[in-house]
Design a protein around this motif. Sequence first.
Motif, short mmCIF file in Angstrom:
data_model
loop_
_atom_site.label_atom_id
_atom_site.label_comp_id
_atom_site.label_asym_id
_atom_site.label_seq_id
_atom_site.Cartn_x
_atom_site.Cartn_y
_atom_site.Cartn_z
N MET A 157 51.48 24.50 28.82
CA MET A 157 51.24 25.72 29.29
C MET A 157 51.45 25.75 30.96
SD MET A 157 47.17 26.15 29.68
CE MET A 157 47.38 26.00 31.38
N GLN A 158 51.81 26.73 31.36
CA GLN A 158 52.06 26.78 32.88
C GLN A 158 51.66 28.46 33.46
OE1 GLN A 158 56.32 26.64 33.99
NE2 GLN A 158 55.83 26.31 36.24
N TRP A 159 50.59 28.19 34.25
CA TRP A 159 50.00 29.65 35.06
C TRP A 159 50.18 29.38 36.37
CZ3 TRP A 159 44.62 28.98 32.22
CH2 TRP A 159 44.84 29.36 30.93
N ASN A 160 50.39 30.73 36.92
CA ASN A 160 50.48 30.73 38.37
C ASN A 160 49.36 30.87 39.09
OD1 ASN A 160 53.41 30.68 38.46
ND2 ASN A 160 53.45 32.49 38.13
N PHE A 161 49.00 30.20 40.21
CA PHE A 161 47.96 30.31 41.04
C PHE A 161 47.92 31.68 41.71
CE2 PHE A 161 47.04 25.66 41.21
CZ PHE A 161 45.77 25.69 40.70
N LYS A 162 47.07 32.48 41.87
CA LYS A 162 46.94 33.53 42.50
C LYS A 162 46.30 33.75 44.06
CE LYS A 162 47.15 36.34 38.37
NZ LYS A 162 46.58 37.19 37.51
N PRO A 163 46.42 34.27 44.96
CA PRO A 163 45.62 33.90 46.21
C PRO A 163 44.33 34.79 46.10
CG PRO A 163 47.44 35.66 46.43
CD PRO A 163 47.54 34.98 45.28
N THR A 164 43.35 34.54 46.95
CA THR A 164 41.99 35.05 47.05
C THR A 164 41.86 35.76 48.27
OG1 THR A 164 40.79 33.01 47.84
CG2 THR A 164 41.26 33.16 45.47
N ASP A 165 40.64 36.16 48.52
CA ASP A 165 40.29 36.97 49.91
C ASP A 165 39.82 35.76 50.91
OD1 ASP A 165 41.04 39.34 48.91
OD2 ASP A 165 38.80 39.79 48.43
N ASP A 166 39.75 34.59 50.28
CA ASP A 166 39.11 33.73 51.42
C ASP A 166 40.15 33.38 52.30
OD1 ASP A 166 36.88 31.20 51.70
OD2 ASP A 166 38.66 30.62 52.31
N PRO A 167 39.77 33.12 53.65
CA PRO A 167 40.84 33.02 54.71
C PRO A 167 41.90 31.74 54.43
CG PRO A 167 38.83 33.24 55.61
CD PRO A 167 38.54 33.24 54.21
#
Lengths: 275, 186
Positions: A157-167
Amino acid sequence: MSTSVMNNERLVELLVQRATEGLNANEQVELNRLLADGNYSDADQFDETAAALVLAGIDEEEPLPSSLRSQLERQADAFVPNSPSATVTTLPARPSAVPPSKLPWLAAAACAALAIAGWWPRAEEEAGEIDFLAQASADLDTLARARERLLAQATVMQWNFKPTDDPAGRSVSGDIVWDAESQVGYMRFRGLPTNNPQEIQYQLWIFDTTRGDQYPVDGGVFNIPAGSSNGEVVVPILAKLPIRNPGLFAVTIEKPGGVVVSARERIVALAQNSG
Amino acid sequence: MTDSVLVKVAQGDQRAVRACIDEFGSLVWSIARRFTRTRADAEDAVQEIFMDIWRSASRFDPAQGSERVFIATIARRRLIDRLRRSSNQGTTTSTEEIDTLAWADPGTNAETSAEAQTAARAVMQLRPEQRRVLELGLLQGLSHSEIAEALQMPLGTVKTMMRRGLIQVRELMGVDAQISDEVQES
């Protein structure tokens, strides 16, 4: 039918090393793969023998300091055993744990549509550290090729990382590939800042839906080496407990060496099943 | 009903979580002190180890071994991980400290567990140089490379001695346990 590790010389070599001086990232991945290939009943024999020898080397036990005992008792009172009827409460390992209501993770978790009741005692007995020097010196091309080979497997399986609000998480992209059959996986990052391992380290947590959201499995502590922030970095996943049905992968920033219970202060990347 | 505190933790007994500290606190602390450089390091390690113990309690099988070996195994894994993370691994060990850590004939010390006595008897049957390799690796926490340097041995020899030593001790412990069982039965 169970078999003996003694029939596999390389497996014995790795298990002895684990029992005596520990394994680096690549060795741990190799050991996981070898153990997944068979049903071994004696895989812990070297650890247990070494432990018995350590016990034999202790002439007299030193009493636990009273201040440490008090800390442990607070920790014990906050710990809820994992029985079928038990409910899980937030479990701060350190007195300085940040109250859950103030944590950005909750917003991220809500976006992920997951009901996370508490955070995150390590779900197994081994810290899955990815040795910094080993990682820095590892052939990144080799890891990239290993990732490509894994992607060719039908079960991956392959999932994308999503950015977060952390700097540190605002520019993160990349993906995670995980093969449930072989229990092997890799993270690929772009935009995750270089860290000084003497100050902070990254830690992966894997939420397995069959284990409950309260007990994410420690997926390993790792570093982003200097000079690689703008490039692509591939990091092997070190999940020492079997992952049956992953629902969410989360990367946090922690103190050097990682933590038993995350304070949830800094979440820098999330990958979830959107299907 | 089992008397095993770990089994009780696995069954969800909240009181057993605290009881673990009473029963194994000094053992975990004693192991941690050997494998950490400072008192603060040891305190931090002990907290991590107890979390590991409680979380892993369901994996303990009384039929497979004793609680103390299970606890010591968990403690060692955590401490080895911490040692590997330490950039100064092994550099603070003095020769004097190394020399003071060795196995001795267990005799009939009531404080020593049965497995520990069996292990001590087994390791005393190894060749002295092989026992020395195990002492430095297991009691002092030196890496294979550090042992090779300390004993002026090729790294491959150290690895081979470590592997064969552990296998031999395991086998000797098995024989010892079998003899004990036969004595008890007769």
